[in-house]
Motif scaffolding. Structure first.
Motif, PDB file in Angstrom:
ATOM      1  N   LEU A 132      15.558  74.302  -4.470  1.00  0.00           N
ATOM      2  CA  LEU A 132      16.165  73.009  -4.764  1.00  0.00           C
ATOM      3  C   LEU A 132      17.528  72.867  -4.101  1.00  0.00           C
ATOM      4  CD1 LEU A 132      16.152  70.339  -6.404  1.00  0.00           C
ATOM      5  CD2 LEU A 132      17.220  71.637  -8.254  1.00  0.00           C
ATOM      6  N   TYR A 133      18.359  73.872  -4.233  1.00  0.00           N
ATOM      7  CA  TYR A 133      19.716  73.781  -3.699  1.00  0.00           C
ATOM      8  C   TYR A 133      19.830  74.275  -2.266  1.00  0.00           C
ATOM      9  CZ  TYR A 133      21.067  72.725  -8.443  1.00  0.00           C
ATOM     10  OH  TYR A 133      21.187  72.148  -9.677  1.00  0.00           O
ATOM     11  N   GLY A 134      18.770  74.827  -1.714  1.00  0.00           N
ATOM     12  CA  GLY A 134      18.808  75.307  -0.344  1.00  0.00           C
ATOM     13  C   GLY A 134      18.729  74.193   0.685  1.00  0.00           C
ATOM     14  N   GLY A 135      18.398  72.995   0.267  1.00  0.00           N
ATOM     15  CA  GLY A 135      18.245  71.877   1.190  1.00  0.00           C
ATOM     16  C   GLY A 135      19.540  71.205   1.585  1.00  0.00           C
ATOM     17  N   GLY A 136      20.634  71.606   1.018  1.00  0.00           N
ATOM     18  CA  GLY A 136      21.924  71.000   1.353  1.00  0.00           C
ATOM     19  C   GLY A 136      22.697  70.645   0.103  1.00  0.00           C
ATOM     20  N   ARG A 137      23.874  70.148   0.337  1.00  0.00           N
ATOM     21  CA  ARG A 137      24.769  69.827  -0.761  1.00  0.00           C
ATOM     22  C   ARG A 137      24.439  68.457  -1.345  1.00  0.00           C
ATOM     23  NH1 ARG A 137      29.065  73.393  -0.427  1.00  0.00           N
ATOM     24  NH2 ARG A 137      30.614  72.038  -1.390  1.00  0.00           N
ATOM     25  N   ALA A 138      24.625  68.337  -2.659  1.00  0.00           N
ATOM     26  CA  ALA A 138      24.387  67.073  -3.346  1.00  0.00           C
ATOM     27  C   ALA A 138      25.497  66.849  -4.366  1.00  0.00           C
ATOM     28  CB  ALA A 138      23.038  67.111  -4.061  1.00  0.00           C
ATOM     29  N   GLN A 139      25.624  65.639  -4.819  1.00  0.00           N
ATOM     30  CA  GLN A 139      26.578  65.332  -5.885  1.00  0.00           C
ATOM     31  C   GLN A 139      26.085  65.997  -7.180  1.00  0.00           C
ATOM     32  OE1 GLN A 139      29.561  63.701  -5.775  1.00  0.00           O
ATOM     33  NE2 GLN A 139      29.243  63.850  -3.574  1.00  0.00           N
ATOM     34  N   PRO A 140      26.998  66.419  -8.051  1.00  0.00           N
ATOM     35  CA  PRO A 140      26.582  67.158  -9.256  1.00  0.00           C
ATOM     36  C   PRO A 140      25.587  66.411 -10.141  1.00  0.00           C
ATOM     37  CG  PRO A 140      28.935  67.368  -8.938  1.00  0.00           C
ATOM     38  CD  PRO A 140      28.456  66.384  -7.912  1.00  0.00           C
ATOM     39  N   TRP A 162      26.768  76.231  -7.779  1.00  0.00           N
ATOM     40  CA  TRP A 162      28.122  76.465  -7.269  1.00  0.00           C
ATOM     41  C   TRP A 162      28.180  77.782  -6.503  1.00  0.00           C
ATOM     42  CZ3 TRP A 162      31.219  72.434  -7.394  1.00  0.00           C
ATOM     43  CH2 TRP A 162      30.963  71.430  -8.319  1.00  0.00           C
ATOM     44  N   LEU A 163      27.345  78.748  -6.894  1.00  0.00           N
ATOM     45  CA  LEU A 163      27.332  80.043  -6.212  1.00  0.00           C
ATOM     46  C   LEU A 163      26.682  79.967  -4.830  1.00  0.00           C
ATOM     47  CD1 LEU A 163      26.311  82.352  -9.193  1.00  0.00           C
ATOM     48  CD2 LEU A 163      28.597  81.963  -8.268  1.00  0.00           C
ATOM     49  N   VAL A 164      25.695  79.091  -4.677  1.00  0.00           N
ATOM     50  CA  VAL A 164      24.984  78.997  -3.402  1.00  0.00           C
ATOM     51  C   VAL A 164      25.437  77.808  -2.563  1.00  0.00           C
ATOM     52  CG1 VAL A 164      22.954  80.204  -4.273  1.00  0.00           C
ATOM     53  CG2 VAL A 164      23.050  77.716  -4.405  1.00  0.00           C
ATOM     54  N   GLY A 165      26.431  77.072  -3.031  1.00  0.00           N
ATOM     55  CA  GLY A 165      26.947  75.941  -2.262  1.00  0.00           C
ATOM     56  C   GLY A 165      26.026  74.741  -2.255  1.00  0.00           C
ATOM     57  N   GLY A 166      25.288  74.526  -3.320  1.00  0.00           N
ATOM     58  CA  GLY A 166      24.362  73.402  -3.375  1.00  0.00           C
ATOM     59  C   GLY A 166      24.947  72.131  -3.941  1.00  0.00           C
ATOM     60  N   VAL A 167      26.179  72.212  -4.434  1.00  0.00           N
ATOM     61  CA  VAL A 167      26.823  71.052  -5.033  1.00  0.00           C
ATOM     62  C   VAL A 167      28.120  70.798  -4.284  1.00  0.00           C
ATOM     63  CG1 VAL A 167      27.869  70.124  -7.132  1.00  0.00           C
ATOM     64  CG2 VAL A 167      25.824  71.514  -7.278  1.00  0.00           C
ATOM     65  N   SER A 168      28.352  69.526  -3.963  1.00  0.00           N
ATOM     66  CA  SER A 168      29.584  69.187  -3.245  1.00  0.00           C
ATOM     67  C   SER A 168      30.700  68.910  -4.236  1.00  0.00           C
ATOM     68  CB  SER A 168      29.356  67.974  -2.347  1.00  0.00           C
ATOM     69  OG  SER A 168      28.966  66.863  -3.120  1.00  0.00           O
ATOM     70  N   GLY A 169      31.889  69.311  -3.868  1.00  0.00           N
ATOM     71  CA  GLY A 169      33.063  69.100  -4.700  1.00  0.00           C
ATOM     72  C   GLY A 169      33.657  67.725  -4.475  1.00  0.00           C
ATOM     73  N   PRO A 170      34.784  67.450  -5.117  1.00  0.00           N
ATOM     74  CA  PRO A 170      35.407  66.130  -4.979  1.00  0.00           C
ATOM     75  C   PRO A 170      35.945  65.906  -3.567  1.00  0.00           C
ATOM     76  CG  PRO A 170      36.826  67.610  -6.215  1.00  0.00           C
ATOM     77  CD  PRO A 170      35.545  68.344  -5.989  1.00  0.00           C
ATOM     78  N   VAL A 171      35.867  64.656  -3.125  1.00  0.00           N
ATOM     79  CA  VAL A 171      36.350  64.294  -1.792  1.00  0.00           C
ATOM     80  C   VAL A 171      37.871  64.167  -1.801  1.00  0.00           C
ATOM     81  CG1 VAL A 171      36.218  62.564   0.028  1.00  0.00           C
ATOM     82  CG2 VAL A 171      34.175  63.156  -1.270  1.00  0.00           C
ATOM     83  N   ASP A 172      38.398  63.512  -2.822  1.00  0.00           N
ATOM     84  CA  ASP A 172      39.856  63.391  -2.928  1.00  0.00           C
ATOM     85  C   ASP A 172      40.286  63.888  -4.305  1.00  0.00           C
ATOM     86  OD1 ASP A 172      39.986  61.086  -4.897  1.00  0.00           O
ATOM     87  OD2 ASP A 172      38.950  60.068  -3.254  1.00  0.00           O
ATOM     88  N   PRO A 173      41.584  64.189  -4.479  1.00  0.00           N
ATOM     89  CA  PRO A 173      42.054  64.772  -5.739  1.00  0.00           C
ATOM     90  C   PRO A 173      41.827  63.884  -6.969  1.00  0.00           C
ATOM     91  CG  PRO A 173      43.731  64.982  -4.040  1.00  0.00           C
ATOM     92  CD  PRO A 173      42.639  64.140  -3.476  1.00  0.00           C
ATOM     93  N   GLY A 174      41.773  62.570  -6.827  1.00  0.00           N
ATOM     94  CA  GLY A 174      41.576  61.676  -7.962  1.00  0.00           C
ATOM     95  C   GLY A 174      40.122  61.418  -8.305  1.00  0.00           C
ATOM     96  N   ASP A 175      39.205  62.017  -7.558  1.00  0.00           N
ATOM     97  CA  ASP A 175      37.772  61.787  -7.767  1.00  0.00           C
ATOM     98  C   ASP A 175      37.317  62.475  -9.052  1.00  0.00           C
ATOM     99  OD1 ASP A 175      35.125  61.192  -7.479  1.00  0.00           O
ATOM    100  OD2 ASP A 175      34.790  62.516  -5.769  1.00  0.00           O
ATOM    101  N   SER A 228      34.110  62.364 -10.112  1.00  0.00           N
ATOM    102  CA  SER A 228      32.649  62.449 -10.098  1.00  0.00           C
ATOM    103  C   SER A 228      32.146  63.848 -10.454  1.00  0.00           C
ATOM    104  CB  SER A 228      32.098  62.027  -8.740  1.00  0.00           C
ATOM    105  OG  SER A 228      32.477  62.947  -7.745  1.00  0.00           O
ATOM    106  N   VAL A 229      32.927  64.886 -10.153  1.00  0.00           N
ATOM    107  CA  VAL A 229      32.468  66.242 -10.455  1.00  0.00           C
ATOM    108  C   VAL A 229      32.449  66.501 -11.962  1.00  0.00           C
ATOM    109  CG1 VAL A 229      32.954  68.694 -10.156  1.00  0.00           C
ATOM    110  CG2 VAL A 229      33.085  67.161  -8.199  1.00  0.00           C
ATOM    111  N   PRO A 230      33.533  66.236 -12.712  1.00  0.00           N
ATOM    112  CA  PRO A 230      33.439  66.461 -14.164  1.00  0.00           C
ATOM    113  C   PRO A 230      32.383  65.576 -14.837  1.00  0.00           C
ATOM    114  CG  PRO A 230      35.729  66.161 -13.519  1.00  0.00           C
ATOM    115  CD  PRO A 230      34.883  65.883 -12.325  1.00  0.00           C
ATOM    116  N   VAL A 231      32.264  64.346 -14.387  1.00  0.00           N
ATOM    117  CA  VAL A 231      31.249  63.451 -14.947  1.00  0.00           C
ATOM    118  C   VAL A 231      29.861  63.980 -14.600  1.00  0.00           C
ATOM    119  CG1 VAL A 231      30.275  61.130 -14.809  1.00  0.00           C
ATOM    120  CG2 VAL A 231      32.743  61.433 -14.984  1.00  0.00           C
ATOM    121  N   GLY A 232      29.667  64.440 -13.366  1.00  0.00           N
ATOM    122  CA  GLY A 232      28.379  64.998 -12.953  1.00  0.00           C
ATOM    123  C   GLY A 232      28.014  66.250 -13.731  1.00  0.00           C
TER     124      GLY A 232
END
Length: 176
Positions: free
Chosen positions: A32-40, A107-120, A122-126
């Motif tokens: 699932l996470y090997g296909g690239g990064r996605a929003q949480p 998070w260990l395999v890099g399948g989830v993308s982090g926030p784009v800017d410091p005020g984003d 979307s990660v805690p909500v995700g």
């Protein structure tokens, strides 16, 4: 009740029966996470649906790990309701551990993308949505496995059929 839960979990872990669902879950998450990064939120939502059959399978194995003679003795000692409740509680605890691994794994395999800017935000909500989605899948998986367990179906074959139909139906119909 605590002793019964510990007995079920010890039997599940010490017999090595926990290994197959753990490996299946890790393989499914890796694909699932090997296909690239996605929003949480997106990644965790799909993860909850993918893990529902794995959680159900894990729970069925845990509920069926005791030999029938031992189960009958426990039922005589504590009663059928407490024996069944202890099995469901042990299954829920094991499933919570699997959900925790599923929340950390991307998070260990890099399948989830982090926030784009410091005020984003979307990660805690995700992450909150991911916890919620996995916790919604957990009781569904435990309930399905309770229906598929040997105590309910009286037969391993019928139990596997109930588990397969229910797991595939939940994924296909999006009931998770």
């Amino acid at each position: 009740m605590t002793a019964l839960v510990r007995l079920r979990l010890a039997a599940f872990l010490c017999t090595g029966r926990a290994l197959a669902p753990v490996l299946a879950g890790l393989v499914a998450l890796g694909i699932l996470y090997g296909g690239g990064r996605a929003q949480p939120a997106e990644a965790y939502g799909v993860s909850a649906v993918v893990l529902l059959p794995v959680l159900a399978w894990q729970t069925k194995i845990l509920l069926d790990v005791e030999p029938d003679g031992q189960r009958r003795l426990v039922r005589v000692l504590v009663g059928p309701a407490r024996e069944y409740a202890a099995g469901l509680l042990a299954a829920a605890l094991a499933a919570l551990v699997t959900v925790a691994v599923a929340m950390v794994f991307p998070w260990l395999v890099g399948g989830v993308s982090g926030p784009v800017d410091p005020g984003d935000r979307s990660v805690p909500v995700g992450i909150a949505i991911g916890v919620w989605a996995h916790l919604l899948a957990l009781p569904a998986a435990v309930a399905l496995s309770a229906l598929a367990s040997r105590a309910s179906t009286e037969s391993a074959g019928y139990g596997v059929a109930v588990l397969a139909v229910g797991g595939v139906g939940a994924v296909v119909l999006g009931a998770a």
